[in-house]
Enzyme design. Sequence first.
Site, PDB file in Angstrom:
ATOM      1  N   ASP A 127       0.982  -1.220   0.049  1.00  0.00           N
ATOM      2  CA  ASP A 127      -0.033   0.073  -0.115  1.00  0.00           C
ATOM      3  C   ASP A 127       0.997   1.308   0.024  1.00  0.00           C
ATOM      4  OD1 ASP A 127      -3.522   0.501   1.085  1.00  0.00           O
ATOM      5  OD2 ASP A 127      -1.727   2.041   1.032  1.00  0.00           O
ATOM      6  N   ASN A 145     -13.029  -3.352   2.849  1.00  0.00           N
ATOM      7  CA  ASN A 145     -13.775  -2.193   3.159  1.00  0.00           C
ATOM      8  C   ASN A 145     -14.700  -2.331   2.096  1.00  0.00           C
ATOM      9  OD1 ASN A 145     -12.403  -1.040   5.431  1.00  0.00           O
ATOM     10  ND2 ASN A 145     -11.097   0.007   4.168  1.00  0.00           N
ATOM     11  N   VAL A 188     -11.199   2.929  -3.330  1.00  0.00           N
ATOM     12  CA  VAL A 188     -10.687   2.267  -4.576  1.00  0.00           C
ATOM     13  C   VAL A 188     -11.872   1.379  -4.886  1.00  0.00           C
ATOM     14  CG1 VAL A 188      -9.012   1.334  -6.190  1.00  0.00           C
ATOM     15  CG2 VAL A 188      -8.294   2.926  -4.282  1.00  0.00           C
ATOM     16  N   HIS A 218     -10.159  -5.362  -2.943  1.00  0.00           N
ATOM     17  CA  HIS A 218      -8.991  -5.712  -2.466  1.00  0.00           C
ATOM     18  C   HIS A 218      -9.150  -6.056  -1.026  1.00  0.00           C
ATOM     19  CE1 HIS A 218      -9.776  -1.356  -2.302  1.00  0.00           C
ATOM     20  NE2 HIS A 218      -9.370  -1.338  -0.975  1.00  0.00           N
TER      21      HIS A 218
END
Length: 113
Positions: free
Chosen positions: A30, A86, A95, A99
């Site tokens: 990240d 999330n 985004v 993920h």
Amino acid sequence: MSETIFSKIIRKEIPADIVYEDDLCLAFKDVNPQAPTHVLIIPKKPIPKLAEATDEDQALLGHLLLKAREIAASLGLGDAYRIAINNGEQAGQTVFHLHLHLLAGRPFSWPPG
Ligand code: 5GP
């Protein structure tokens, strides 16, 4: 679906610190880490969020979790890590390409903020 920054990372159009790749998924660090280890594991298939996955994605979703386990082991994280997804803006998703966050290297409180 609309293009995201992760599509560009998959196509290697923008750089990322890749820690694992196979035909189905990509894992990279990240850019704004929330823990000493913070890796994102994404399917190459552009599923916007978990809520939009379908029964067809069953094997793919299992693959992502098992790869998270392998990546955690390869990074020497032992059994102390957190996996987070999330789903949706109100849950913190920014985004819109599914993920998994793999976080480790510090204590984690519960419930998460
Ligand atoms: P979300 O908030 O959607 O659950 O997580 C998106 C994550 O993607 C964030 O932790 C953010 O720091 C990370 N991110 C956003 N843009 C980039 C990028 O261009 N490169 C990398 N490596 N990470 C990114």
